[in-house]
Design an enzyme around this catalytic site. Structure first.
Site, PDB file in Angstrom:
ATOM      1  N   LYS A   1      33.208  -5.535 -26.240  1.00  0.00           N
ATOM      2  CA  LYS A   1      32.867  -6.799 -25.588  1.00  0.00           C
ATOM      3  C   LYS A   1      33.928  -7.230 -24.594  1.00  0.00           C
ATOM      4  O   LYS A   1      33.623  -7.829 -23.573  1.00  0.00           O
ATOM      5  CB  LYS A   1      32.664  -7.906 -26.628  1.00  0.00           C
ATOM      6  CG  LYS A   1      31.337  -7.819 -27.354  1.00  0.00           C
ATOM      7  CD  LYS A   1      31.016  -9.158 -28.003  1.00  0.00           C
ATOM      8  CE  LYS A   1      29.739  -9.085 -28.811  1.00  0.00           C
ATOM      9  NZ  LYS A   1      29.512 -10.331 -29.564  1.00  0.00           N
TER      10      LYS A   1
ATOM     11  N   LYS B   1      19.240   0.831 -26.868  1.00  0.00           N
ATOM     12  CA  LYS B   1      18.695  -0.174 -27.772  1.00  0.00           C
ATOM     13  C   LYS B   1      17.926  -1.246 -26.985  1.00  0.00           C
ATOM     14  O   LYS B   1      18.354  -1.616 -25.895  1.00  0.00           O
ATOM     15  CB  LYS B   1      19.866  -0.843 -28.504  1.00  0.00           C
ATOM     16  CG  LYS B   1      19.720  -0.913 -30.009  1.00  0.00           C
ATOM     17  CD  LYS B   1      20.982  -1.418 -30.646  1.00  0.00           C
ATOM     18  CE  LYS B   1      20.741  -2.743 -31.337  1.00  0.00           C
ATOM     19  NZ  LYS B   1      21.853  -3.162 -32.196  1.00  0.00           N
TER      20      LYS B   1
ATOM     21  N   LYS C   1      18.456  -8.046 -25.310  1.00  0.00           N
ATOM     22  CA  LYS C   1      18.163  -9.250 -24.535  1.00  0.00           C
ATOM     23  C   LYS C   1      18.896  -9.242 -23.204  1.00  0.00           C
ATOM     24  O   LYS C   1      18.554  -9.985 -22.303  1.00  0.00           O
ATOM     25  CB  LYS C   1      18.543 -10.493 -25.341  1.00  0.00           C
ATOM     26  CG  LYS C   1      20.028 -10.564 -25.672  1.00  0.00           C
ATOM     27  CD  LYS C   1      20.318 -11.570 -26.768  1.00  0.00           C
ATOM     28  CE  LYS C   1      21.734 -11.389 -27.263  1.00  0.00           C
ATOM     29  NZ  LYS C   1      21.926 -11.847 -28.629  1.00  0.00           N
TER      30      LYS C   1
END
Ligand code: TRP
Length: 332
Positions: free
Chosen positions: A111, A194, A197
């Protein structure tokens, strides 16, 4: 008594991957355990969130869970920031966990990316807050996706170190309940990624707010290969898009992939996609409508979350009092 805690980030649209991989499993757990389900808005702000959007997303995720069948009377459904124990215990855990432990967290590295110096301190300490979420309720079981396993191991280490350091037998070792490997839903545009969103393409995912037309369109446009469907599961190897669509059909119908292929092996993708669309609409349609109904009445959703927060606090506050006692905080 067994107690389940699980958290979900209110930071984006819920999609089919969230439904099949997480939310549906939560709904199925609620008969057997006391479940505490939390919208982790404090985790969300470890990266920038627009305040108005954060509020709206929190309601949306709550509405999605309710629409999918989470019973807020039998269980507790609330947003994290309402209950002060999360932040208070996270601070204690900031002082229990070691820097070396956090340095090993792969999600932080992903991240934070290259510009680690500019990541928030909160993002770094994220796993400590997650440990606090779980242990503020002395939860014994934690349903999480594969990607959260490392964080859960850290929570176990923190619980153990706290117990050792203070010479108490206070925190349980929370057990992971890993779902998802079987129901890992991939992007409709690329079967190796995957469903997410944050994918730029709306066609990559089915949102829980998509209506029947949108679902049909997205499956029609979903990437496939030119071969018909294979007769057996081995035939899906090296065909990630086919494997994904068959996996979605299997999950939605609660069957194995082999059963799906026994029915559809040899058929064309256009036939299969039609059947998949009908199935997806029949499962997701009612959820979608209920979600819309709930979102049209935000005060109702807020009232449910408020009551959830009150009940969560009722459990966490006395545990937090004991922790303060153990740590040696004076209560004059
Ligand atoms: N980190 C989890 C995720 O991104 C969300 C989360 C926060 C959580 N606190 C938790 C999950 C506690 C389980 C238990 O998916």
């Amino acid at each position: 008594m067994n107690r389940i805690f699980s958290g979900v980030q209110p930071s984006g649209n819920l999609h089919l991957g969230n439904y099949l991989g997480a939310i549906r499993n939560w709904v199925r757990l609620q008969g057997d355990y006391q479940c505490i389900f939390c919208m982790v808005d404090m985790h969300a702000i470890t990266v920038w969130q627009d305040p108005a959007e954060l509020r709206q997303k929190t309601r949306e995720v709550a509405a999605g869970m309710l629409a999918a069948g989470v019973d807020p009377v039998k269980n507790i459904l609330f947003n994290q920031s309402q209950v002060s124990a999360h932040a208070e215990l996270a601070w204690v855990f900031n002082c229990v966990a070691r820097i070396g432990w956090l340095n090993r967290m792969t999600q932080f590295k992903e991240k934070a990316g290259k510009n680690r110096e500019n990541a928030s301190v909160g993002l770094y300490a994220y796993p400590n807050l997650m440990a606090a979420d779980i242990l503020a309720y002395k939860a014994t079981h934690v349903p999480v996706g594969e990607d959260q396993k490392q964080h859960l191991e850290l929570a176990r280490d923190i619980a153990q170190k706290f117990n050792n350091d203070y010479g108490v037998d206070f925190f349980p070792q929370p057990e992971p309940m890993i779902f998802g490997a079987a129901t890992r839903v991939m992007s409709l545009r690329d079967g190796t990624k995957k469903m997410s969103k944050s994918d730029e393409s709306e066609y990559s995912r089915i949102n829980m707010t998509d209506d029947a037309d949108a679902i049909a369109l997205k499956f029609r446009k979903a990437k496939t290969d030119p071969e018909p469907l294979p007769e057996s599961v081995e035939g899906l190897e090296g065909r990630p898009e086919a494997a994904n669509l068959v996996g979605i059909y299997a999950a939605l119908s609660d069957k194995g992939k082999a059963d799906v292929l026994a029915e559809f092996g040899g058929r064309t993708f256009s036939e299969f996609k039609q059947a998949l669309t009908d199935l997806a609409v029949s499962v997701m349609g009612p959820i979608n409508q209920e979600m819309k109904r709930l979102l049209a009445d935000p005060a109702h959703v807020d009232a449910i979350l408020r009551e959830g927060g009150r009940r969560a606090d009722e459990i966490a506050a006395p545990i937090m009092q004991e922790i303060k006692e153990i740590v040696g905080f004076l209560r004059p």
